[in-house]
Scaffold this motif. Structure first.
Motif, short mmCIF file in Angstrom:
data_model
loop_
_atom_site.label_atom_id
_atom_site.label_comp_id
_atom_site.label_asym_id
_atom_site.label_seq_id
_atom_site.Cartn_x
_atom_site.Cartn_y
_atom_site.Cartn_z
N SER A 55 6.27 8.21 -7.21
CA SER A 55 5.59 7.88 -8.47
C SER A 55 4.76 6.59 -8.36
CB SER A 55 6.61 7.75 -9.60
OG SER A 55 7.52 6.70 -9.32
N SER A 56 4.95 5.82 -7.28
CA SER A 56 4.16 4.59 -7.11
C SER A 56 2.80 4.86 -6.47
CB SER A 56 4.94 3.55 -6.29
OG SER A 56 5.14 4.02 -4.97
N ILE A 57 2.55 6.11 -6.07
CA ILE A 57 1.25 6.46 -5.48
C ILE A 57 0.24 6.64 -6.60
CG2 ILE A 57 -0.04 8.16 -4.12
CD1 ILE A 57 2.60 8.90 -2.75
N VAL A 58 -0.88 5.92 -6.49
CA VAL A 58 -1.97 6.08 -7.46
C VAL A 58 -3.11 6.84 -6.79
CG1 VAL A 58 -1.34 4.04 -8.80
CG2 VAL A 58 -2.93 3.82 -6.93
N PRO A 59 -3.91 7.58 -7.56
CA PRO A 59 -5.01 8.35 -6.97
C PRO A 59 -5.89 7.49 -6.07
CG PRO A 59 -4.81 8.83 -9.30
CD PRO A 59 -3.88 7.68 -9.01
N GLU A 60 -6.55 8.17 -5.13
CA GLU A 60 -7.37 7.43 -4.15
C GLU A 60 -8.38 6.53 -4.84
OE1 GLU A 60 -9.64 11.34 -4.50
OE2 GLU A 60 -7.57 10.93 -4.04
N ILE A 67 -12.94 7.29 5.18
CA ILE A 67 -12.13 8.48 5.40
C ILE A 67 -12.47 9.49 4.30
CG2 ILE A 67 -9.79 9.41 5.50
CD1 ILE A 67 -8.84 6.64 6.36
N ASP A 68 -12.68 10.74 4.70
CA ASP A 68 -12.97 11.80 3.73
C ASP A 68 -11.83 11.87 2.71
OD1 ASP A 68 -13.54 14.16 2.38
OD2 ASP A 68 -14.25 15.16 4.18
N THR A 69 -12.16 11.82 1.44
CA THR A 69 -11.14 11.76 0.39
C THR A 69 -10.26 13.00 0.32
OG1 THR A 69 -12.74 12.53 -1.25
CG2 THR A 69 -12.40 10.14 -1.06
N GLU A 70 -10.67 14.10 0.93
CA GLU A 70 -9.80 15.29 0.93
C GLU A 70 -8.54 15.05 1.76
OE1 GLU A 70 -10.84 18.85 3.47
OE2 GLU A 70 -12.68 17.70 3.72
N TYR A 71 -8.54 14.02 2.60
CA TYR A 71 -7.39 13.69 3.43
C TYR A 71 -6.54 12.57 2.84
CZ TYR A 71 -10.05 16.29 6.92
OH TYR A 71 -10.75 17.25 7.59
N ILE A 72 -6.90 12.06 1.68
CA ILE A 72 -6.19 10.94 1.08
C ILE A 72 -5.40 11.41 -0.14
CG2 ILE A 72 -6.42 8.69 -0.05
CD1 ILE A 72 -8.94 8.24 1.59
N THR A 73 -4.11 11.12 -0.14
CA THR A 73 -3.26 11.42 -1.29
C THR A 73 -3.44 10.36 -2.36
OG1 THR A 73 -1.64 12.54 0.08
CG2 THR A 73 -0.87 11.71 -2.04
N GLY A 74 -3.54 9.11 -1.94
CA GLY A 74 -3.68 8.00 -2.87
C GLY A 74 -3.40 6.69 -2.16
N VAL A 75 -3.09 5.67 -2.94
CA VAL A 75 -2.77 4.36 -2.38
C VAL A 75 -1.48 3.85 -3.02
CG1 VAL A 75 -5.15 3.70 -1.83
CG2 VAL A 75 -4.21 3.14 -4.06
N VAL A 76 -0.82 2.98 -2.29
CA VAL A 76 0.39 2.32 -2.77
C VAL A 76 0.18 0.83 -2.58
CG1 VAL A 76 2.85 1.96 -2.35
CG2 VAL A 76 1.90 4.25 -2.19
N GLN A 77 0.52 0.05 -3.60
CA GLN A 77 0.42 -1.40 -3.47
C GLN A 77 1.74 -1.94 -2.96
OE1 GLN A 77 -1.37 -3.51 -6.66
NE2 GLN A 77 -1.16 -5.47 -5.62
N VAL A 78 1.67 -2.70 -1.87
CA VAL A 78 2.83 -3.36 -1.29
C VAL A 78 2.48 -4.83 -1.19
CG1 VAL A 78 4.34 -3.56 0.72
CG2 VAL A 78 3.47 -1.31 0.02
N ASP A 79 3.15 -5.63 -2.01
CA ASP A 79 2.82 -7.06 -2.14
C ASP A 79 1.35 -7.17 -2.55
OD1 ASP A 79 5.45 -7.81 -1.47
OD2 ASP A 79 4.97 -7.70 0.66
N VAL A 80 0.51 -7.80 -1.71
CA VAL A 80 -0.91 -7.95 -2.05
C VAL A 80 -1.77 -6.90 -1.35
CG1 VAL A 80 -0.71 -10.41 -2.52
CG2 VAL A 80 -1.29 -9.65 -0.21
N ASP A 81 -1.15 -6.04 -0.54
CA ASP A 81 -1.91 -5.03 0.23
C ASP A 81 -1.92 -3.68 -0.47
OD1 ASP A 81 -2.37 -6.81 2.41
OD2 ASP A 81 -0.35 -6.40 3.15
N LEU A 82 -3.03 -2.96 -0.31
CA LEU A 82 -3.12 -1.57 -0.73
C LEU A 82 -3.05 -0.72 0.53
CD1 LEU A 82 -5.89 -1.37 -3.48
CD2 LEU A 82 -3.44 -1.06 -3.75
#
Length: 93
Positions: A55-60, A67-82
């Motif tokens: 549930s912490s995954i947000v859309p790309e 990277i072609d967006t068809e290969y990306i599920t989303g992003v997760v924030q860890v501390d200050v990094d995405l």
């Protein structure tokens, strides 16, 4: 150990560069499980691993990262990094 698995250079496969040949002599292969079985992917380096809830995954992101967006599920924030979460099954199907 004891298994033979195909190894893929994701940088070359996705058109964002290629893995340097001299790095192939180091332990730089990460084994992952896909719907089609195990695959090794070449890694520049492995800094560690993290756990997160789905549930912490947000859309790309709208910003292009090469990277072609068809290969990306989303992003997760860890501390200050995405961190970009790849859809490994979309890549290898």
């Amino acid at each position: 150990r004891g298994k033979i698995v195909p190894v893929v250079d994701l940088k070359r496969y996705m058109g964002i560069g290629k893995f340097p040949n001299e790095a192939l002599n180091r332990n730089s292969i990460v084994i992952i499980e896909t719907l089609k079985g195990e695959v090794g992917i070449l890694a520049d380096k492995v800094a560690g691993s993290i756990k997160f809830v789905e549930s912490s995954i947000v859309p790309e992101p709208i910003v292009s990262i090469g990277i072609d967006t068809e290969y990306i599920t989303g992003v997760v924030q860890v501390d200050v990094d995405l961190l970009v979460i790849l859809d490994i099954n979309a890549i290898f199907l």
